[in-house]
Scaffold this motif. Structure first.
Motif, PDB file in Angstrom:
ATOM      1  N   CYS A   1     -54.359 -51.949 -27.790  1.00 48.20           N
ATOM      2  CA  CYS A   1     -55.518 -51.951 -28.335  1.00 48.20           C
ATOM      3  C   CYS A   1     -56.734 -51.775 -27.537  1.00 48.20           C
ATOM      4  O   CYS A   1     -56.597 -52.393 -26.514  1.00 48.20           O
TER       5      CYS A   1
ATOM      6  N   VAL B   1     -59.495 -52.716 -27.968  1.00 52.16           N
ATOM      7  CA  VAL B   1     -60.652 -53.803 -28.295  1.00 52.16           C
ATOM      8  C   VAL B   1     -59.924 -55.122 -27.729  1.00 52.16           C
ATOM      9  O   VAL B   1     -60.688 -55.789 -26.825  1.00 52.16           O
ATOM     10  N   CYS B   2     -58.837 -55.611 -28.178  1.00 54.58           N
ATOM     11  CA  CYS B   2     -58.246 -56.943 -27.784  1.00 54.58           C
ATOM     12  C   CYS B   2     -57.273 -56.688 -26.825  1.00 54.58           C
ATOM     13  O   CYS B   2     -56.773 -57.711 -26.196  1.00 54.58           O
TER      14      CYS B   2
ATOM     15  N   CYS C   1     -55.420 -51.997 -32.922  1.00 48.22           N
ATOM     16  CA  CYS C   1     -54.511 -52.554 -33.671  1.00 48.22           C
ATOM     17  C   CYS C   1     -54.994 -52.644 -34.921  1.00 48.22           C
ATOM     18  O   CYS C   1     -56.136 -52.751 -35.265  1.00 48.22           O
TER      19      CYS C   1
ATOM     20  N   CYS D   1     -57.959 -55.161 -35.265  1.00 48.53           N
ATOM     21  CA  CYS D   1     -59.343 -54.728 -34.962  1.00 48.53           C
ATOM     22  C   CYS D   1     -59.868 -53.574 -35.596  1.00 48.53           C
ATOM     23  O   CYS D   1     -60.939 -53.468 -35.881  1.00 48.53           O
TER      24      CYS D   1
HETATM   25 ZN   LIG Z   1     -56.843 -55.198 -31.444  1.00 52.20          ZN
END
Ligand SMILES: [Zn+2]
Length: 109
Positions: free
Chosen positions: A82, A84-85, A103, A106
């Motif tokens: 992901c 983002v995370c 994911c 997110c």
């Molecule tokens: Zn994520």
């Protein structure tokens, strides 16, 4: 799911999107609207159709960007996590949406 099969899926998707975009943006066929030009309100219909085409083209362009980004991430070796995370994106999600870069958590956040 191997890297090669992901790349194939993404490239296939990219071709589909490009041909969709071509179809949308190609000029209207000669004579296609003959006979429809004399009613009141046609100007509005045309404007609405143009807007719909623009919206569709925009959404295709966005998908194309996703596919391009996924191909880049694949080349960089960051594909499948992901953006983002940093969590690993579940395989089933990647199979359903090969161009996704987030994911579920997110993407829906
Ligand atoms: Zn994520």
């Amino acid at each position: 799911m191997t890297e090669a099969s992901v790349r194939r899926a993404l490239e296939q998707k990219k071709r589909e999107l490009l041909s969709d975009l071509d179809r949308l943006t190609e000029p209207p066929k000669e004579g296609a609207s003959v006979g429809f030009g004399k009613r009141v309100g046609d100007g509005t219909t045309e404007a609405v159709e143009r807007l719909a085409t623009t919206a569709a083209a925009k959404s295709i362009s966005r998908s194309l960007e996703d596919v391009e980004r996924a191909l880049t991430r694949l080349a960089e070796g960051t594909y499948g996590s992901c953006e983002v995370c940093g969590d690993v994106i579940p395989r089933e999600r990647l199979e359903a949406l090969p161009a996704t870069s987030r994911c579920v958590g997110c993407a829906t956040a």
